[in-house]
Design a protein around this motif. Structure first.
Motif, PDB file in Angstrom:
ATOM      1  N   LEU A  56      -4.919   5.439   3.091  1.00 46.42           N
ATOM      2  CA  LEU A  56      -3.803   6.237   2.595  1.00 46.42           C
ATOM      3  C   LEU A  56      -4.050   6.737   1.178  1.00 46.42           C
ATOM      4  CD1 LEU A  56      -0.773   4.131   3.847  1.00 46.42           C
ATOM      5  CD2 LEU A  56      -1.540   6.344   4.694  1.00 46.42           C
ATOM      6  N   GLY A  57      -5.146   6.305   0.588  1.00 42.33           N
ATOM      7  CA  GLY A  57      -5.441   6.693  -0.782  1.00 42.33           C
ATOM      8  C   GLY A  57      -4.592   5.958  -1.802  1.00 42.33           C
ATOM      9  N   VAL A  58      -3.981   4.852  -1.397  1.00 42.78           N
ATOM     10  CA  VAL A  58      -3.144   4.064  -2.304  1.00 42.78           C
ATOM     11  C   VAL A  58      -4.037   3.135  -3.111  1.00 42.78           C
ATOM     12  CG1 VAL A  58      -1.319   2.319  -2.443  1.00 42.78           C
ATOM     13  CG2 VAL A  58      -1.159   4.170  -0.760  1.00 42.78           C
ATOM     14  N   GLU A  59      -3.889   3.202  -4.422  1.00 42.93           N
ATOM     15  CA  GLU A  59      -4.684   2.353  -5.307  1.00 42.93           C
ATOM     16  C   GLU A  59      -4.044   0.973  -5.405  1.00 42.93           C
ATOM     17  OE1 GLU A  59      -7.627   3.065  -6.876  1.00 42.93           O
ATOM     18  OE2 GLU A  59      -7.616   4.951  -5.775  1.00 42.93           O
ATOM     19  N   LYS A  60      -4.764  -0.029  -4.990  1.00 49.43           N
ATOM     20  CA  LYS A  60      -4.346  -1.423  -5.115  1.00 49.43           C
ATOM     21  C   LYS A  60      -5.553  -2.212  -5.566  1.00 49.43           C
ATOM     22  CE  LYS A  60      -0.542  -2.089  -2.001  1.00 49.43           C
ATOM     23  NZ  LYS A  60       0.289  -3.229  -1.905  1.00 49.43           N
ATOM     24  N   VAL A  61      -5.306  -3.166  -6.424  1.00 44.06           N
ATOM     25  CA  VAL A  61      -6.377  -4.028  -6.903  1.00 44.06           C
ATOM     26  C   VAL A  61      -6.078  -5.431  -6.409  1.00 44.06           C
ATOM     27  CG1 VAL A  61      -7.501  -4.975  -8.946  1.00 44.06           C
ATOM     28  CG2 VAL A  61      -6.739  -2.599  -8.935  1.00 44.06           C
TER      29      VAL A  61
END
Length: 159
Positions: A56-61
């Motif tokens: 989804l192109g969601v940035e999560k670390v």
């Protein structure tokens, strides 16, 4: 019957209980009663959905933090583990063998957010001796599900 139910639900949590009954060859009412009993006994501790946020192109670390602690007298590691898992950023805490005592998994929006949690909250706890943060760069397989797609070679073979 419990083991059959659990084996199926572990990998197919979204199945309806009437479907599950058919799949394992048991009657629907017995399966419903058994699942309800296992939920009450906390054998089934919850249901989760595994999401591939990268798609989804969601940035999560996500970081796995190795934590060395001094066990509390009469409490072992339980008290410090409870302090750690009480933070909303923490998704899991495990007592492990090896060079550290606890493995803590946390998620944040940025590397800075995760680093701040470690330095400001985790490292400052009284019993924590040291931490080592390992950032997850790519998930290939998570909870038994392959997350990485194999790239297909579309080139034609030359002979």
């Amino acid at each position: 019957m419990r083991e059959k139910i659990l084996n199926y639900l572990e990998n197919h949590a979204s199945v309806s209980l009437d479907e599950l009954a058919v799949l394992i060859g048991e009657d629907e009412e017995s399966v419903k009663a058994e699942v309800k009993a296992m939920e009450a006994e906390n054998i089934i501790s919850g249901y989760t959905t595994l999401i591939n946020w990268e798609k989804l192109g969601v940035e999560k670390v996500t970081a796995m933090i190795e934590v060395r602690v001094t066990p509390q007298h009469g409490m072992g590691f339980d008290r410090i583990a409870k302090l750690i898992y009480s933070y909303p950023e923490v998704s899991s805490v495990y007592l492990i063998s090896g060079s550290c005592d606890l493995m803590v998994t946390i998620e944040g929006k940025t590397l800075r957010e995760v680093s701040s949690f470690v330095t400001e909250k985790l490292s400052t706890l009284e019993s924590v001796i040291s931490t080592q943060t390992n950032f997850i760069l790519k998930k290939y397989k998570d909870h038994g599900i392959v997350m990485a797609e194999e790239k297909k070679d579309n080139r034609e073979m030359m002979t």
